[in-house]
Write a protein that holds these residues in place. Structure first.
Motif, short mmCIF file in Angstrom:
data_model
loop_
_atom_site.label_atom_id
_atom_site.label_comp_id
_atom_site.label_asym_id
_atom_site.label_seq_id
_atom_site.Cartn_x
_atom_site.Cartn_y
_atom_site.Cartn_z
N HIS A 5 -17.19 -13.32 9.55
CA HIS A 5 -16.18 -14.32 9.90
C HIS A 5 -16.76 -15.73 9.79
O HIS A 5 -16.12 -16.62 9.24
N SER A 6 -17.97 -15.93 10.29
CA SER A 6 -18.62 -17.24 10.23
C SER A 6 -18.87 -17.66 8.79
O SER A 6 -18.66 -18.82 8.42
N ARG A 7 -19.30 -16.70 7.96
CA ARG A 7 -19.55 -17.00 6.55
C ARG A 7 -18.24 -17.34 5.84
O ARG A 7 -18.17 -18.28 5.05
N ARG A 11 -17.30 -20.94 4.15
CA ARG A 11 -16.86 -21.05 2.75
C ARG A 11 -15.50 -21.74 2.65
O ARG A 11 -15.26 -22.55 1.76
N ALA A 12 -14.60 -21.42 3.58
CA ALA A 12 -13.28 -22.03 3.59
C ALA A 12 -13.38 -23.53 3.82
O ALA A 12 -12.71 -24.32 3.13
N VAL A 13 -14.20 -23.93 4.78
CA VAL A 13 -14.37 -25.36 5.07
C VAL A 13 -14.96 -26.07 3.85
O VAL A 13 -14.50 -27.15 3.47
N ARG A 14 -15.97 -25.48 3.23
CA ARG A 14 -16.56 -26.09 2.02
C ARG A 14 -15.51 -26.23 0.92
O ARG A 14 -15.46 -27.25 0.24
N PHE A 15 -14.69 -25.21 0.74
CA PHE A 15 -13.65 -25.24 -0.28
C PHE A 15 -12.67 -26.37 -0.02
O PHE A 15 -12.34 -27.15 -0.91
N VAL A 16 -12.20 -26.48 1.23
CA VAL A 16 -11.23 -27.53 1.58
C VAL A 16 -11.87 -28.90 1.43
O VAL A 16 -11.24 -29.84 0.92
#
Length: 165
Positions: A5-7, A11-16
């Protein structure tokens, strides 16, 4: 389970943030250019009514085309291709304005910029909806929109500062 979940969240935050940075810098460029379009067209010999029509028609085409671009993105699932195509159109049309010696050419480039934005935005928003599943769509869209608006405000301010100095 917590590590996955943390990973995924990371990744989602980096993408956004990556899409947000792209939007920030793109907005700086084309909102900066849009802030002087009227004066630029006047220098090239366009009448004030022409400037108004161009702005209105550009917006009409831009928003009308989003319907078809969004449909095409969902139908083909070629989200990245449409996003990249839209940014390429912007990448070419905005700098080419500097070489437009005729207001008619400048008008075509201004409308092309609106077309580029119309092509990319629905596909980009679909990618954001996929990418924000892990982090929360409200937070993800809010973060992206904040970065986008920073670019939209700083572009015209930067152009103003350059013209002032």
């Amino acid at each position: 389970m917590q590590a996955n979940h943390s990973r995924g969240l990371s990744r989602a935050v980096r993408f956004v943030v990556l899409l947000g940075l792209i939007s920030l810098f793109a907005d700086m460029v084309y909102e900066g250019a849009r802030s002087i379009n009227g004066s630029f067209l006047q220098i090239l010999g366009a009448r004030a009514s022409t400037v108004g029509w161009v702005a209105g028609i550009g917006e009409l085409i831009g928003y009308g085309l989003r319907f078809f671009s969004g449909y095409l993105a969902d139908r083909t699932r070629r989200y990245w291709m449409l996003v990249i195509l839209g940014y390429i159109i912007n990448l070419l049309s905005v700098p080419l304005l500097a070489f437009a010696g005729l207001w008619q050419v400048a008008i075509l480039l201004i409308i092309a910029e609106r077309v580029g934005k119309a092509i990319r935005n629905p596909a980009r928003d679909a990618l954001l909806s996929f990418g924000t599943q892990q982090m929360g769509r409200g937070w993800g869209y809010g973060l992206h929109e904040a970065m986008d608006q920073i670019g939209a405000v700083s572009g015209p301010l930067l152009v103003s500062a350059v013209l002032f100095f």
